[in-house]
Scaffold this active site. Structure first.
Site, PDB file in Angstrom:
ATOM      1  N   ASP A   1       0.826  -1.214   0.000  1.00  0.00           N
ATOM      2  CA  ASP A   1       0.000   0.000   0.000  1.00  0.00           C
ATOM      3  C   ASP A   1       0.860   1.263   0.000  1.00  0.00           C
ATOM      4  OD1 ASP A   1      -2.347  -1.571   0.083  1.00  0.00           O
ATOM      5  OD2 ASP A   1      -2.060  -1.857   2.230  1.00  0.00           O
TER       6      ASP A   1
ATOM      7  N   HIS B   1      -5.567  -3.825   5.324  1.00  0.00           N
ATOM      8  CA  HIS B   1      -5.195  -4.054   3.927  1.00  0.00           C
ATOM      9  C   HIS B   1      -6.386  -4.565   3.121  1.00  0.00           C
ATOM     10  CE1 HIS B   1      -2.827  -4.866   0.413  1.00  0.00           C
ATOM     11  NE2 HIS B   1      -3.262  -6.121   0.396  1.00  0.00           N
TER      12      HIS B   1
HETATM   13  N1  LIG Z   1      -0.681  -8.679   1.449  1.00  0.00           N
HETATM   14  C1  LIG Z   1      -0.731  -8.208   0.225  1.00  0.00           C
HETATM   15  O1  LIG Z   1      -0.478  -7.005   0.006  1.00  0.00           O
HETATM   16  C2  LIG Z   1      -1.057  -9.099  -0.924  1.00  0.00           C
HETATM   17  C3  LIG Z   1      -1.549 -10.353  -0.707  1.00  0.00           C
HETATM   18  N2  LIG Z   1      -1.834 -11.205  -1.751  1.00  0.00           N
HETATM   19  C4  LIG Z   1      -2.355 -12.531  -1.420  1.00  0.00           C
HETATM   20  O2  LIG Z   1      -1.304 -13.496  -1.487  1.00  0.00           O
HETATM   21  C5  LIG Z   1      -1.888 -14.793  -1.688  1.00  0.00           C
HETATM   22  C6  LIG Z   1      -1.110 -15.550  -2.755  1.00  0.00           C
HETATM   23  O3  LIG Z   1      -1.239 -14.934  -4.005  1.00  0.00           O
HETATM   24  P1  LIG Z   1      -0.542 -15.561  -5.305  1.00  0.00           P
HETATM   25  O4  LIG Z   1       0.858 -15.908  -5.025  1.00  0.00           O
HETATM   26  O5  LIG Z   1      -0.853 -14.665  -6.430  1.00  0.00           O
HETATM   27  O6  LIG Z   1      -1.381 -16.931  -5.464  1.00  0.00           O
HETATM   28  P2  LIG Z   1      -0.945 -18.234  -6.254  1.00  0.00           P
HETATM   29  O7  LIG Z   1      -2.154 -19.081  -6.394  1.00  0.00           O
HETATM   30  O8  LIG Z   1      -0.190 -17.885  -7.475  1.00  0.00           O
HETATM   31  O9  LIG Z   1       0.090 -18.932  -5.264  1.00  0.00           O
HETATM   32  C7  LIG Z   1      -0.305 -19.464  -4.046  1.00  0.00           C
HETATM   33  C8  LIG Z   1       0.594 -20.625  -3.736  1.00  0.00           C
HETATM   34  O10 LIG Z   1       0.228 -21.143  -2.460  1.00  0.00           O
HETATM   35  C9  LIG Z   1       0.353 -22.537  -2.523  1.00  0.00           C
HETATM   36  N3  LIG Z   1      -0.401 -23.138  -1.435  1.00  0.00           N
HETATM   37  C10 LIG Z   1      -1.736 -23.289  -1.311  1.00  0.00           C
HETATM   38  N4  LIG Z   1      -2.024 -23.913  -0.154  1.00  0.00           N
HETATM   39  C11 LIG Z   1      -0.846 -24.124   0.472  1.00  0.00           C
HETATM   40  C12 LIG Z   1      -0.479 -24.715   1.688  1.00  0.00           C
HETATM   41  N5  LIG Z   1      -1.384 -25.228   2.531  1.00  0.00           N
HETATM   42  N6  LIG Z   1       0.823 -24.768   2.017  1.00  0.00           N
HETATM   43  C13 LIG Z   1       1.764 -24.261   1.182  1.00  0.00           C
HETATM   44  N7  LIG Z   1       1.488 -23.696   0.004  1.00  0.00           N
HETATM   45  C14 LIG Z   1       0.183 -23.634  -0.345  1.00  0.00           C
HETATM   46  C15 LIG Z   1      -0.146 -22.906  -3.899  1.00  0.00           C
HETATM   47  O11 LIG Z   1       0.299 -24.200  -4.289  1.00  0.00           O
HETATM   48  C16 LIG Z   1       0.465 -21.796  -4.734  1.00  0.00           C
HETATM   49  O12 LIG Z   1       1.736 -22.154  -5.232  1.00  0.00           O
HETATM   50  C17 LIG Z   1      -3.345 -14.540  -2.045  1.00  0.00           C
HETATM   51  O13 LIG Z   1      -4.145 -14.801  -0.906  1.00  0.00           O
HETATM   52  C18 LIG Z   1      -3.387 -13.063  -2.384  1.00  0.00           C
HETATM   53  O14 LIG Z   1      -4.650 -12.497  -2.181  1.00  0.00           O
HETATM   54  C19 LIG Z   1      -1.609 -10.816  -3.030  1.00  0.00           C
HETATM   55  C20 LIG Z   1      -1.084  -9.570  -3.305  1.00  0.00           C
HETATM   56  C21 LIG Z   1      -0.820  -8.590  -2.286  1.00  0.00           C
HETATM   57  O1  LIG Z   2      -5.878  -7.133  -4.547  1.00  0.00           O
HETATM   58  C1  LIG Z   2      -5.611  -8.272  -4.151  1.00  0.00           C
HETATM   59  O2  LIG Z   2      -6.433  -9.178  -4.006  1.00  0.00           O
HETATM   60  C2  LIG Z   2      -4.192  -8.558  -3.790  1.00  0.00           C
HETATM   61  C3  LIG Z   2      -3.721  -7.526  -2.866  1.00  0.00           C
HETATM   62  O3  LIG Z   2      -3.905  -7.624  -1.658  1.00  0.00           O
HETATM   63  C4  LIG Z   2      -3.181  -6.301  -3.423  1.00  0.00           C
HETATM   64  O4  LIG Z   2      -2.820  -6.249  -4.605  1.00  0.00           O
HETATM   65  O5  LIG Z   2      -3.076  -5.328  -2.665  1.00  0.00           O
END
Ligand SMILES: NC(=O)C1=CN([C@@H]2O[C@H](COP(=O)(O)OP(=O)(O)OC[C@H]3O[C@@H](n4cnc5c(N)ncnc54)[C@H](O)[C@@H]3O)[C@@H](O)[C@H]2O)C=CC1
Ligand SMILES: O=C([O-])CC(=O)C(=O)O
Length: 394
Positions: free
Chosen positions: A227, A254
């Site tokens: 953010d 967030h």
């Molecule tokens: N905090 C923030 O600012 C942000 C948070 N996110 C969040 O991050 C998370 C991941 O996003 P992406 O990487 O794009 O998703 P993705 O689907 O590309 O990757 C997620 C990974 O987690 C793995 N996974 C699922 N269950 C698991 C478990 N029990 N143990 C270990 N690995 C496991 C999957 O196999 C996959 O490789 C989402 O919930 C998303 O909303 C995304 C962007 C910003």
């Molecule tokens: O928007 C989403 O779902 C992933 C996230 O948290 C971000 O990009 O800030």
């Protein structure tokens, strides 16, 4: 007997002075170049985000020298584990951590593909070791054992039309179970939660840790760095400035209206009445989700933000002073209103949270934003806590 401690301190101070006066005059000297060449793996530490704190050249050089002096004597070995390492965030995040010379051991775990990602990244010629772990309870325990920092980007991302809370049903149990593994195998680690909805997944982790008697509020962090990264970039686009000079405080949580940028505290206080900009910061994630058209949410910018937060903790653990990052932590600020977690600027120290800064002076527009934030945040936090109470980790 000569006093070696003292003479070392004096020598180190003289060296610092020599380097400051000499290399300041030589813009192309490798030491100076390294400071501004974040992609250089020869850099002492890979941190392209350093500039966001407006460090002057002198400060940067001095702190670099202090770090060197420190590193020669007491520098820690740092094992960092990534759970969800094969995902859209996990892969580039792991790569950035491989480029960070403060990381000495990188442990990559995923329910699928962890060892493959680890084999790939392990060929990058920086010093740290990289190991991928099998998707079994013993693989997870081994990945976690001895970790100083654990980052969790495991879970599903959004699709267009969803908000972050729509991820709760799937991600709550993923995060709960991983938190349980961390509580059992690495209770002393600093735990950085990326998985959404962060406003709920962080309280979930706290409950899991409390149930096992190992909760340390100083070591649990919701990663809200993206953010502030976005706010800084968006402002620089409007003002035609360098984002490194736009250090925008963002508080709250967030998701959507819980994200509250405080432009009144920035170089451009008038921006607090720019409703379009405020909305863009609050809903920046939607921009990426929509642009990806169903293929996920922010991954690369999130990896950058997660690596910045991990680097901040590593620097603080190495003894660097004045390391401040915004993060969603167990906070006293709104506890009297039943809100146990809140993001503000936090000074980090060797043990994690060192000081939580108050939100400071805000203007009338921002007061309204904070009120809207608190309403949603209270519900998001309560949802996480209730989930663990009703569905405790086995
Ligand atoms: N905090 C923030 O600012 C942000 C948070 N996110 C969040 O991050 C998370 C991941 O996003 P992406 O990487 O794009 O998703 P993705 O689907 O590309 O990757 C997620 C990974 O987690 C793995 N996974 C699922 N269950 C698991 C478990 N029990 N143990 C270990 N690995 C496991 C999957 O196999 C996959 O490789 C989402 O919930 C998303 O909303 C995304 C962007 C910003
Ligand atoms: O928007 C989403 O779902 C992933 C996230 O948290 C971000 O990009 O800030």
């Amino acid at each position: 007997m000569p006093d070696y401690t003292r003479s070392c301190a004096v020598a180190s101070c003289c060296r610092a002075h020599f380097v400051l006066t000499t290399y300041k005059k030589k813009p192309h000297h490798p030491l100076r170049r390294n400071l501004f060449c974040p992609a250089s793996p020869q850099s002492q530490s890979f941190r392209p985000w350093t500039n966001s704190f407006n460090l002057s050249l002198d400060t940067m050089l001095a702190s670099r020298i202090q770090r060197r002096a420190f590193s020669a004597s007491a520098r820690n070995l740092s094992k960092v584990a990534v759970l969800g390492a094969a995902g859209g965030i996990g892969q580039p995040l792991s790569l950035l951590l491989k480029l960070n010379t403060r990381v000495t051991e990188l442990a990559l775990y995923d329910i699928r593909g962890g060892p493959g990602v680890a084999a790939d990244i392990s060929h990058v010629n920086t010093k740290s070791t990289v190991k991928g772990y099998d998707p079994t309870p013993s693989g997870l325990a081994a990945a976690l054992k001895g970790s100083d920092i654990v980052l969790i980007p495991a879970g599903v991302p959004r699709k267009p039309g969803m908000d972050r809370d729509d991820l709760f049903n799937t991600n709550a149990s993923i995060v709960r179970d991983l938190a349980k593994a961390v509580a059992e195998s690495a209770p002393e680690a600093k735990l950085l939660i990326i998985s959404n909805p962060v406003n709920s997944t962080v309280p979930i982790c706290a409950e899991v840790f409390k149930a096992r008697g190992v909760y340390n509020p100083k070591k649990l962090f919701g990663v809200t760095t993206l953010d502030v990264v976005r706010a800084s970039r968006f402002v620089s686009e409007i003002k035609g400035t360098d984002p490194k000079d736009e250090n925008i405080t963002v508080i709250g949580g967030h998701s959507g209206v819980t994200i509250v940028p405080l432009f009144s505290q920035s170089n451009h206080p008038e921006l607090s009445s720019n409703a379009e900009l405020v909305k863009r910061v609050q809903f920046g994630g939607d921009e990426v989700v929509n642009a990806k058209g169903g293929a996920g949410s922010a991954t690369l910018s999130m990896a950058f933000a997660g690596a910045r937060m991990a680097d901040a903790l590593l620097r603080a653990a190495d003894g660097e002073k004045g390391v401040i990052e915004p993060t969603f932590v167990d906070s006293p600020l709104y506890k009297d209103r039943g809100i146990d977690f809140f993001s503000t600027n936090v000074e980090l120290g060797p043990d994690g949270v060192k000081k939580i800064f108050p939100i400071g002076e805000i203007d009338a527009n921002e007061k309204l934003l904070v009120e809207a934030c608190l309403g949603d945040l209270e519900k998001n936090i309560a949802k996480g806590i209730t989930f663990v109470q009703q569905n405790p980790a086995n």
